[in-house]
Scaffold this motif. Sequence first.
Motif, short mmCIF file in Angstrom:
data_model
loop_
_atom_site.label_atom_id
_atom_site.label_comp_id
_atom_site.label_asym_id
_atom_site.label_seq_id
_atom_site.Cartn_x
_atom_site.Cartn_y
_atom_site.Cartn_z
N LEU A 50 0.81 -1.42 0.23
CA LEU A 50 -0.02 0.13 0.14
C LEU A 50 0.67 1.37 -0.15
O LEU A 50 0.68 2.09 -0.48
N THR A 51 1.81 1.27 0.84
CA THR A 51 2.90 2.38 0.83
C THR A 51 4.20 2.02 1.34
O THR A 51 4.43 0.81 2.00
N ASP A 52 5.32 2.74 0.93
CA ASP A 52 6.44 2.40 1.62
C ASP A 52 6.80 3.68 2.84
O ASP A 52 7.86 3.94 3.25
N GLY A 101 5.59 14.24 7.56
CA GLY A 101 6.11 15.45 6.54
C GLY A 101 4.87 16.39 6.27
O GLY A 101 5.10 17.51 6.37
N ARG A 102 3.58 15.91 6.64
CA ARG A 102 2.35 16.75 6.20
C ARG A 102 2.26 17.99 7.28
O ARG A 102 1.89 18.98 7.20
N ALA A 103 2.96 17.71 8.39
CA ALA A 103 2.78 18.57 9.60
C ALA A 103 3.89 19.74 9.27
O ALA A 103 3.43 21.05 9.53
N LEU A 215 13.24 21.75 -0.77
CA LEU A 215 13.01 20.56 -1.25
C LEU A 215 11.82 19.88 -0.52
O LEU A 215 11.83 20.00 0.64
N ASP A 216 11.31 18.98 -1.13
CA ASP A 216 10.44 17.96 -0.52
C ASP A 216 11.41 16.78 -0.54
O ASP A 216 11.30 15.98 -1.77
N ALA A 217 12.14 16.61 0.21
CA ALA A 217 13.36 15.34 0.32
C ALA A 217 12.90 13.94 0.61
O ALA A 217 13.92 13.34 1.17
N MET A 255 10.30 17.53 5.14
CA MET A 255 10.61 15.86 4.85
C MET A 255 9.71 14.98 5.86
O MET A 255 9.22 15.43 6.98
N SER A 256 9.27 14.09 5.29
CA SER A 256 8.84 12.89 5.78
C SER A 256 9.67 11.72 6.24
O SER A 256 10.41 11.04 5.11
N ALA A 257 10.00 11.75 7.57
CA ALA A 257 11.07 10.81 7.82
C ALA A 257 10.53 9.33 7.92
O ALA A 257 11.54 8.33 8.26
N LYS A 258 9.41 9.09 7.24
CA LYS A 258 8.96 7.79 7.26
C LYS A 258 9.39 7.06 5.97
O LYS A 258 9.25 5.97 5.75
N LYS A 259 10.21 7.84 5.16
CA LYS A 259 10.58 7.06 4.04
C LYS A 259 12.12 6.81 4.11
O LYS A 259 12.41 6.10 5.03
N ASP A 260 13.01 7.61 3.34
CA ASP A 260 14.36 7.51 3.29
C ASP A 260 15.02 7.43 4.74
O ASP A 260 16.00 6.66 5.10
N VAL A 404 -1.82 1.68 -10.69
CA VAL A 404 -1.91 0.82 -9.63
C VAL A 404 -0.33 0.91 -9.16
O VAL A 404 0.64 0.32 -9.56
N ARG A 405 -0.03 1.40 -7.80
CA ARG A 405 1.20 1.51 -7.43
C ARG A 405 1.44 0.37 -6.29
O ARG A 405 0.53 0.21 -5.39
N LEU A 406 2.55 -0.48 -6.60
CA LEU A 406 2.98 -1.23 -5.79
C LEU A 406 4.32 -0.85 -4.94
O LEU A 406 5.27 -0.67 -5.55
#
Length: 457
Positions: A50-52, A101-103, A215-217, A255-260, A404-406
């Motif tokens: 669903l998401t990374d 990130g959205r915050a 940047l949205d990094a 930054m959304s630290a939930k990714k990289d 469809v995103r995997l």
Amino acid sequence: MEFNTIIEPFRIHSVASIAMTTQSQREKFIADVGYNLFSLHSDDVLIDFLTDSGTGAMSRNQWAAIQRGDESYAGSPSWLTFKAAVQNLFPFKHVIPTHQGRAAEKILFTAIGGAGKVIPSNTHFDTTRANIEYSQAEAVDLVIAEGRDPASLHPFKGNMDLVALETFINARGIENIPVVMMTITNNSGGGQPVSLENLKAVSAMCKKYSIPFFLDACRFAENAWFIREREVGQSERQVVDIVREIAALADGMTMSAKKDPLGNIGGWLALNDDGLAAICRNLLILTEGFPTYGGLAGRDLEALAVGLSEVVSHDYLKYRIRSTAYLGNALAQMGIPVVQPIGAHAVYIDAKTLLPHIPALHYPGQSLAIELYKIGGIRGCEIGSVMFGRKPDGSELPATMELVRLAIPRRTYTQSHIDYVIEVCEEVLKRAPSFRGYRITQEPASLRHFTSEFAPL
Ligand code: F0G
């Protein structure tokens, strides 16, 4: 000698069981929730793509760091560790920690958005666009034309259209453009990278017109790896050096630290401008928390500091990019149309081409996502007319693409999981002509993909 198989550069330290289910069980589960994959119990999913975001596995060093977390309200050592780790890669003067990130976006655009303002980007992510529009400002996407063509093999399909950007700046007026954004990698455009050359050119144009460049990094390390692999003159460089060079081109970042950064939660806003930082910190106190923890616990700050040091590892990035390409290339080879070239965090299947017998407003992407789940227990995400079809005036129009995103969580699945997904996709391809469209039976006022209910046609 170098072997062909790129092994996962880690051993498994702790496991989470997957409950095996059958197709007939899954047919019932998905029917029971009105055919909306977001409404499934995740225990009923075999492979969750669903998401990374926030779904990666932490390392044992990150779990150890969690134990070190210091929960002092102000001035915690965990904050200093986190701040140093962020500034090691992104040497901005001010770092403002947020819960995700959205915050950070909400704070930034509350400070600089507003009616009459307009904010260009290569492509804004949904939450970025939503936060800009919520402030009454306008969000505009100026990605290069190749970035909108799923079949184009351009190596940097996330690049900004520089001619369009300059025309835009002159047409709209610098006084109305509080910032130029760049999303690296370009998630909404298929996880495509931006070249260093393009980042330099955007940065130079922003300097010429005295417009701040942010940047949205979220996927900065994956983007830097693509620069190293694909850009002339970059192949001998360390990823950390490329990242620092990118940071030096910008005036700030979200930054959304939930990714990289390899966290399950977290984010930040970082910038150089003292006056803007003071405004943002006040907003942070209002909505997130005190400036030395923001929206996070001390233990989260510690885990992120370690994650930031791990994600720039060449062994990790080589494996990460190769394993996603392994899946994407296997699908392409068997004849499933996918967005090319394969990005880093996800494979995007072109459902419009795969299911030409299903009209856009019978939701081919939703149909494909449901079948992937029914046949193989794989949960992906429709990015097409369900997500984007309903317009603010109430009308419904087909989206530009039916994807469809995997999305592949970091360090979570092994090659045998991916081989299983490939086998399921073979079956999906065989049965594709029999898939049917859907109609929406219930839908909320906005963001309908999260909660709508469907019925098969
Ligand atoms: N920017 C980009 C490019 C993103 O991909 C996301 C999240 C955000 C900002 C917002 O960050 O979720 O921490 O608030 N993307 C997730 C996804 C949700 O599934 O692609 P957040």
